[in-house]
Design a protein around this motif. Sequence first.
Motif, PDB file in Angstrom:
ATOM      1  N   GLU A 216      10.591   3.299 -17.389  1.00 29.81           N
ATOM      2  CA  GLU A 216       9.741   2.195 -16.926  1.00 29.81           C
ATOM      3  C   GLU A 216       9.665   1.033 -17.898  1.00 29.81           C
ATOM      4  OE1 GLU A 216       8.244   5.953 -14.898  1.00 29.81           O
ATOM      5  OE2 GLU A 216       8.711   5.415 -16.970  1.00 29.81           O
ATOM      6  N   VAL A 217       9.721   1.289 -19.196  1.00 28.03           N
ATOM      7  CA  VAL A 217       9.627   0.203 -20.170  1.00 28.03           C
ATOM      8  C   VAL A 217      10.812  -0.753 -20.044  1.00 28.03           C
ATOM      9  CG1 VAL A 217      10.784   1.379 -22.101  1.00 28.03           C
ATOM     10  CG2 VAL A 217       8.991  -0.319 -22.562  1.00 28.03           C
ATOM     11  N   ARG A 218      11.903  -0.296 -19.447  1.00 25.06           N
ATOM     12  CA  ARG A 218      13.105  -1.123 -19.277  1.00 25.06           C
ATOM     13  C   ARG A 218      13.081  -1.925 -17.984  1.00 25.06           C
ATOM     14  NH1 ARG A 218      16.997  -2.416 -22.918  1.00 25.06           N
ATOM     15  NH2 ARG A 218      17.422  -0.726 -24.341  1.00 25.06           N
ATOM     16  N   LEU A 219      12.168  -1.667 -17.075  1.00 16.83           N
ATOM     17  CA  LEU A 219      12.146  -2.418 -15.825  1.00 16.83           C
ATOM     18  C   LEU A 219      11.865  -3.893 -16.114  1.00 16.83           C
ATOM     19  CD1 LEU A 219      10.230   0.085 -13.523  1.00 16.83           C
ATOM     20  CD2 LEU A 219      12.694  -0.337 -13.641  1.00 16.83           C
ATOM     21  N   ILE A 220      12.613  -4.770 -15.469  1.00 19.50           N
ATOM     22  CA  ILE A 220      12.590  -6.191 -15.825  1.00 19.50           C
ATOM     23  C   ILE A 220      11.460  -6.945 -15.137  1.00 19.50           C
ATOM     24  CG2 ILE A 220      13.889  -8.346 -15.679  1.00 19.50           C
ATOM     25  CD1 ILE A 220      16.424  -6.611 -15.999  1.00 19.50           C
ATOM     26  N   GLU A 221      11.282  -6.745 -13.870  1.00 18.62           N
ATOM     27  CA  GLU A 221      10.260  -7.480 -13.124  1.00 18.62           C
ATOM     28  C   GLU A 221       9.146  -6.545 -12.705  1.00 18.62           C
ATOM     29  OE1 GLU A 221      11.752  -9.831  -9.936  1.00 18.62           O
ATOM     30  OE2 GLU A 221      13.355 -10.664 -11.140  1.00 18.62           O
ATOM     31  N   GLY A 222       8.392  -6.075 -13.666  1.00 16.55           N
ATOM     32  CA  GLY A 222       7.325  -5.126 -13.354  1.00 16.55           C
ATOM     33  C   GLY A 222       7.897  -3.873 -12.725  1.00 16.55           C
ATOM     34  N   CYS A 223       7.616  -3.682 -11.460  1.00 16.98           N
ATOM     35  CA  CYS A 223       8.064  -2.463 -10.787  1.00 16.98           C
ATOM     36  C   CYS A 223       9.513  -2.536 -10.312  1.00 16.98           C
ATOM     37  CB  CYS A 223       7.143  -2.175  -9.602  1.00 16.98           C
ATOM     38  SG  CYS A 223       5.473  -1.719 -10.120  1.00 16.98           S
ATOM     39  N   ALA A 224      10.183  -3.632 -10.523  1.00 20.86           N
ATOM     40  CA  ALA A 224      11.565  -3.759 -10.041  1.00 20.86           C
ATOM     41  C   ALA A 224      12.574  -3.649 -11.165  1.00 20.86           C
ATOM     42  CB  ALA A 224      11.739  -5.089  -9.334  1.00 20.86           C
TER      43      ALA A 224
ATOM     44  N   PRO B 198       0.842  -1.201   0.000  1.00 27.82           N
ATOM     45  CA  PRO B 198       0.000   0.000   0.000  1.00 27.82           C
ATOM     46  C   PRO B 198       0.878   1.252   0.000  1.00 27.82           C
ATOM     47  CG  PRO B 198      -0.774  -1.568   1.636  1.00 27.82           C
ATOM     48  CD  PRO B 198       0.535  -2.097   1.105  1.00 27.82           C
ATOM     49  N   GLY B 199       0.527   2.220  -0.817  1.00 28.03           N
ATOM     50  CA  GLY B 199       1.300   3.457  -0.904  1.00 28.03           C
ATOM     51  C   GLY B 199       2.434   3.412  -1.909  1.00 28.03           C
ATOM     52  N   ASP B 200       2.719   2.230  -2.499  1.00 34.41           N
ATOM     53  CA  ASP B 200       3.763   2.158  -3.527  1.00 34.41           C
ATOM     54  C   ASP B 200       3.406   3.054  -4.709  1.00 34.41           C
ATOM     55  OD1 ASP B 200       5.409   0.411  -2.217  1.00 34.41           O
ATOM     56  OD2 ASP B 200       4.899  -1.337  -3.431  1.00 34.41           O
ATOM     57  N   VAL B 201       4.412   3.664  -5.298  1.00 36.15           N
ATOM     58  CA  VAL B 201       4.192   4.505  -6.477  1.00 36.15           C
ATOM     59  C   VAL B 201       3.910   3.630  -7.685  1.00 36.15           C
ATOM     60  CG1 VAL B 201       5.285   6.136  -8.064  1.00 36.15           C
ATOM     61  CG2 VAL B 201       5.566   6.420  -5.599  1.00 36.15           C
ATOM     62  N   CYS B 202       4.672   2.574  -7.853  1.00 38.55           N
ATOM     63  CA  CYS B 202       4.519   1.701  -9.022  1.00 38.55           C
ATOM     64  C   CYS B 202       3.421   0.670  -8.777  1.00 38.55           C
ATOM     65  CB  CYS B 202       5.832   1.001  -9.330  1.00 38.55           C
ATOM     66  SG  CYS B 202       5.794   0.049 -10.863  1.00 38.55           S
ATOM     67  N   GLY B 203       2.703   0.347  -9.838  1.00 39.47           N
ATOM     68  CA  GLY B 203       1.662  -0.663  -9.748  1.00 39.47           C
ATOM     69  C   GLY B 203       1.225  -1.112 -11.130  1.00 39.47           C
ATOM     70  N   ASP B 204       0.264  -2.021 -11.158  1.00 38.30           N
ATOM     71  CA  ASP B 204      -0.304  -2.527 -12.402  1.00 38.30           C
ATOM     72  C   ASP B 204      -1.797  -2.279 -12.408  1.00 38.30           C
ATOM     73  OD1 ASP B 204       1.948  -3.784 -13.773  1.00 38.30           O
ATOM     74  OD2 ASP B 204       1.970  -5.180 -12.097  1.00 38.30           O
TER      75      ASP B 204
ATOM     76  N   MET C 240       1.351  -0.654 -16.674  1.00 42.13           N
ATOM     77  CA  MET C 240       2.154  -0.279 -15.517  1.00 42.13           C
ATOM     78  C   MET C 240       1.822   1.170 -15.174  1.00 42.13           C
ATOM     79  SD  MET C 240       6.282  -0.046 -15.000  1.00 42.13           S
ATOM     80  CE  MET C 240       6.548  -1.812 -14.855  1.00 42.13           C
ATOM     81  N   LEU C 241       1.764   1.430 -13.870  1.00 45.76           N
ATOM     82  CA  LEU C 241       1.466   2.769 -13.384  1.00 45.76           C
ATOM     83  C   LEU C 241       2.643   3.348 -12.615  1.00 45.76           C
ATOM     84  CD1 LEU C 241      -2.041   2.041 -11.811  1.00 45.76           C
ATOM     85  CD2 LEU C 241      -1.577   2.968 -14.092  1.00 45.76           C
ATOM     86  N   ALA C 242       2.819   4.651 -12.740  1.00 47.43           N
ATOM     87  CA  ALA C 242       3.676   5.429 -11.848  1.00 47.43           C
ATOM     88  C   ALA C 242       2.720   6.391 -11.165  1.00 47.43           C
ATOM     89  CB  ALA C 242       4.759   6.162 -12.617  1.00 47.43           C
ATOM     90  N   GLY C 243       2.457   6.149  -9.892  1.00 50.44           N
ATOM     91  CA  GLY C 243       1.387   6.880  -9.226  1.00 50.44           C
ATOM     92  C   GLY C 243       0.075   6.437  -9.837  1.00 50.44           C
ATOM     93  N   ASP C 244      -0.690   7.357 -10.394  1.00 58.56           N
ATOM     94  CA  ASP C 244      -1.943   7.021 -11.078  1.00 58.56           C
ATOM     95  C   ASP C 244      -1.840   7.222 -12.580  1.00 58.56           C
ATOM     96  OD1 ASP C 244      -3.402   6.176  -8.881  1.00 58.56           O
ATOM     97  OD2 ASP C 244      -3.946   8.209  -8.322  1.00 58.56           O
ATOM     98  N   THR C 245      -0.617   7.292 -13.115  1.00 55.67           N
ATOM     99  CA  THR C 245      -0.414   7.563 -14.537  1.00 55.67           C
ATOM    100  C   THR C 245       0.102   6.316 -15.251  1.00 55.67           C
ATOM    101  OG1 THR C 245       0.084   9.865 -14.046  1.00 55.67           O
ATOM    102  CG2 THR C 245       0.816   9.036 -16.185  1.00 55.67           C
ATOM    103  N   ILE C 246      -0.494   6.002 -16.404  1.00 56.56           N
ATOM    104  CA  ILE C 246      -0.031   4.880 -17.228  1.00 56.56           C
ATOM    105  C   ILE C 246       1.316   5.235 -17.841  1.00 56.56           C
ATOM    106  CG2 ILE C 246      -0.477   3.574 -19.348  1.00 56.56           C
ATOM    107  CD1 ILE C 246      -3.477   3.824 -18.707  1.00 56.56           C
TER     108      ILE C 246
END
Length: 194
Positions: free
Chosen positions: A186-194, A82-88, A101-107
């Motif tokens: 973000e498109v380069r992140l390997i494991e979703g938010c990681a 909860p509270g993470d910036v990154c999400g799906d 993938m989201l950064a905050g509430d932005t695609i």
Amino acid sequence: MSRQSNSAAWPSLMAILGVLLLAGCQPERPSADRGNLGDTLKAPKVARWQLEIDGVGLGRVGMTVADAERFLGPATVDRLEPGDVCGDARFATLPEGVSFMLAGDTIVRADINAEGVHTPDGIGVGSTEAAVRAAYGDRMTVEPHPYEGPTGHYLVVTDPSRPGFLTIFETNGVTVTSLRAGRLPEVRLIEGCA
């Protein structure tokens, strides 16, 4: 003006009015400028489920979840904590295996992990590496896959008209196993938010 000349002008006047009425009834076209979405965001009537360098279907990089829900239906948002910036985010109308993938509430990126959604060039999960090479030529570079290398690859495609965006095809060395597109980093992140 005589009655005869008035009668002759009537068909021309009706033709002009008809053209004006038809012009006013044309559907609004979506703005080509996706950088300023705000209240001017308009969607085409029919979604094409294609992965483009800036999104899939009516979901586009830069939209907020609320913007996208107007076109894609209710969203389910998952975050590791909860509270993470990154999400799906997954939306009600998206095909199976499609998420954002989201950064905050932005695609910021679109991910495809199942067959059925392709790029405009016809490349999707199950396409061969040779087909990707044929479709993108010198716009594509080959990188070792972080987990499947040296056999598996990242086939990375750029578009000179969209700097800061990439499409990445993950392969097992023979066929595409997943694909994603969106903005850097973000498109380069390997494991979703990681």
